[in-house]
Design a protein around this motif. Structure first.
Motif, PDB file in Angstrom:
ATOM      1  N   ARG A   1      -2.573  -1.018   1.610  1.00 49.69           N
ATOM      2  CA  ARG A   1      -2.660  -0.356   0.295  1.00 49.69           C
ATOM      3  C   ARG A   1      -1.318  -0.440  -0.423  1.00 49.69           C
ATOM      4  NH1 ARG A   1      -7.376   2.783   0.118  1.00 49.69           N
ATOM      5  NH2 ARG A   1      -8.283   3.007   2.202  1.00 49.69           N
TER       6      ARG A   1
ATOM      7  N   ARG B   1      -6.134  -2.339  -5.466  1.00 53.94           N
ATOM      8  CA  ARG B   1      -5.420  -1.250  -4.803  1.00 53.94           C
ATOM      9  C   ARG B   1      -4.768  -1.666  -3.482  1.00 53.94           C
ATOM     10  NH1 ARG B   1     -10.062   2.111  -6.317  1.00 53.94           N
ATOM     11  NH2 ARG B   1     -10.477   2.657  -4.162  1.00 53.94           N
TER      12      ARG B   1
ATOM     13  N   PRO C   1       1.648   1.082  -2.341  1.00 54.87           N
ATOM     14  CA  PRO C   1       2.138   2.466  -2.419  1.00 54.87           C
ATOM     15  C   PRO C   1       2.074   2.969  -3.865  1.00 54.87           C
ATOM     16  CG  PRO C   1       3.967   0.929  -2.059  1.00 54.87           C
ATOM     17  CD  PRO C   1       2.707   0.107  -2.068  1.00 54.87           C
ATOM     18  N   ASP C   2       2.227   4.275  -4.047  1.00 53.90           N
ATOM     19  CA  ASP C   2       2.179   4.854  -5.402  1.00 53.90           C
ATOM     20  C   ASP C   2       3.134   4.123  -6.332  1.00 53.90           C
ATOM     21  OD1 ASP C   2       0.330   6.632  -4.608  1.00 53.90           O
ATOM     22  OD2 ASP C   2       1.736   8.321  -4.362  1.00 53.90           O
ATOM     23  N   GLY C   3       2.673   3.865  -7.519  1.00 51.01           N
ATOM     24  CA  GLY C   3       3.540   3.248  -8.530  1.00 51.01           C
ATOM     25  C   GLY C   3       3.648   1.733  -8.408  1.00 51.01           C
TER      26      GLY C   3
END
Ligand code: PMP
Length: 374
Positions: free
Chosen positions: A313, A344, A315-317
């Motif tokens: 996945r 994603r 990561p955020d951002g």
């Protein structure tokens, strides 16, 4: 060690060994030459060993990709009007379901949430007069490995033919057709077998051959086992034969690639069992490396995570632009593929020849680390 920059770390095609590269670069032999007949025969015998083929099984090598091997399984083993249950874990099981429908087979699905597997008990509960069960051993779109052994046992208890799409698994993830009671295992040359793209491979069990013999609606001539069986038998017996021109250069490359698998001897295991153990070790090490970088995997748990690729996945951002940033650091990885979550996550292949080259695996991890850092 390849000097190639960028390094190809997608889930197929894969980096090739120097011997395989040399073999495919030789002038194409005639399909009736002694050299080609000997190589073709060795490939078919190697398939019997790597697949764990039961007595009386038929190995087949066709010019084409994995998708053609799927068509060959569908057309030769499934009859219009019959019923199939597809264990649906993602992109390629969906393709199998669509192929079966086009063959006039009535298809039911037992589906997993992306990143999850379908437990064998759930397959057993869904079986209800089905003639065939199709399962994708490793779903390349999610990095999830199916419990093929459990699913095959459930399907056999029900009398159904078991067809395994092993395109991202065969030669790397444990499966033994005879012991596990599987009727067709198909794959493509460009994945864990470590050869260039362009060959469709499948082994048909005696039960699968009986299903073919009972067909009232024959497959297209170019896909029909009746067309190819005499050719494969001739090659295995060392005789020339012709139905359609085989991809002779690719067969030479495959010969070396399969010989390399059979020659493995490490950790007390030999041949394909050594390849399975090596991929298990590498899969685990790669997953540990991603976790060290703070990354999360698509497969919901370690026991269903494939050893041939990692689905990771973002990561955020971070989004799909990461794939380009990794490429800028000399390593080609793949983006997401499952339609429900395509943007994603990304995928890193670690099957075939690179699985025995820790330096190349480290290079892939280093490139991901550097791309994440900036
Ligand atoms: N099945 C699976 C599990 C695959 O991973 C792929 C290819 N990525 C295919 C089928 C289709 O194979 P090909 O692209 O060689 O036609």
């Amino acid at each position: 060690m390849t000097d190639r920059d960028p390094l190809l770390m997608i889930p197929g095609p894969v980096e090739l060994s120097p011997a395989v590269l040399r073999a495919q670069a030789t002038p194409p032999p005639s399909h009736t030459s002694a050299e080609l007949i000997a190589a073709f025969g060795r490939c078919l015998r190697a398939m019997r060993a790597i697949w764990g083929a039961p007595d009386g099984a038929l190995p087949v090598i066709l010019a084409g990709s994995g998708t053609l091997a799927m068509e060959a399984a569908v057309w030769n083993c499934a009859a219009p009007g019959r019923r199939a249950l597809v264990v649906d874990t993602g992109f390629f099981s969906d393709r199998m379901a669509r192929m079966l429908s086009r063959r006039g087979v009535s298809v039911d699905r037992v589906s997993a949430t992306p990143g999850c597997a379908v437990p064998a008990a759930q397959v057993a509960a869904a079986l209800d007069g089905h003639d065939l069960v199709a399962v994708t051993h490793v779903d390349t779109s999610t990095g999830v490995r199916a419990d093929v052994q459990g699913i095959a046992a459930a399907a056999r208890a029900h009398g159904a033919l078991v067809v395994v799409d092993g395109v991202c698994a065969t030669g790397a993830e444990p499966l033994h057709m005879a012991r596990d009671g599987v009727d067709v295992v198909l794959t493509a040359s460009q994945k864990a077998l470590g050869a260039p793209p362009g060959l469709a491979l499948a082994v048909f069990s005696p039960r699968a051959l009986e299903a073919h013999a009972a067909l009232s609606a024959p497959p297209p001539l170019g896909l029909d086992l009746a067309s190819w069986r005499p050719i494969m038998e001739a090659y295995e017996a060392g005789r020339p034969s012709y139905f359609g021109t085989p991809a002779t250069s690719l067969v030479l490359a495959l010969d070396d690639a399969l010989a390399e698998i059979l020659a493995l001897d490490e950790g007390g295991r030999v041949g394909v069992e050594a390849a399975w153990a090596r991929h298990a070790r590498v899969g685990e090490a790669m997953r540990a490396a991603w976790r060290d970088l703070g990354l999360e995997l698509v497969p919901a748990s370690e026991d269903i995570a494939a050893n041939t690729l990692s689905a990771i996945r973002y990561p955020d951002g971070v989004g799909p632009e990461l794939v380009g940033r990794i490429a800028a650091r000399g390593v080609v990885v793949a983006g997401g593929l499952h339609p429900a979550m395509k943007d994603r996550y990304f995928r890193v292949g670690h099957m075939g020849w690179v699985s025995g080259r820790p330096g190349l695996l480290e290079r892939a991890v280093d490139a991901v680390r550097a791309a994440l850092a900036g």
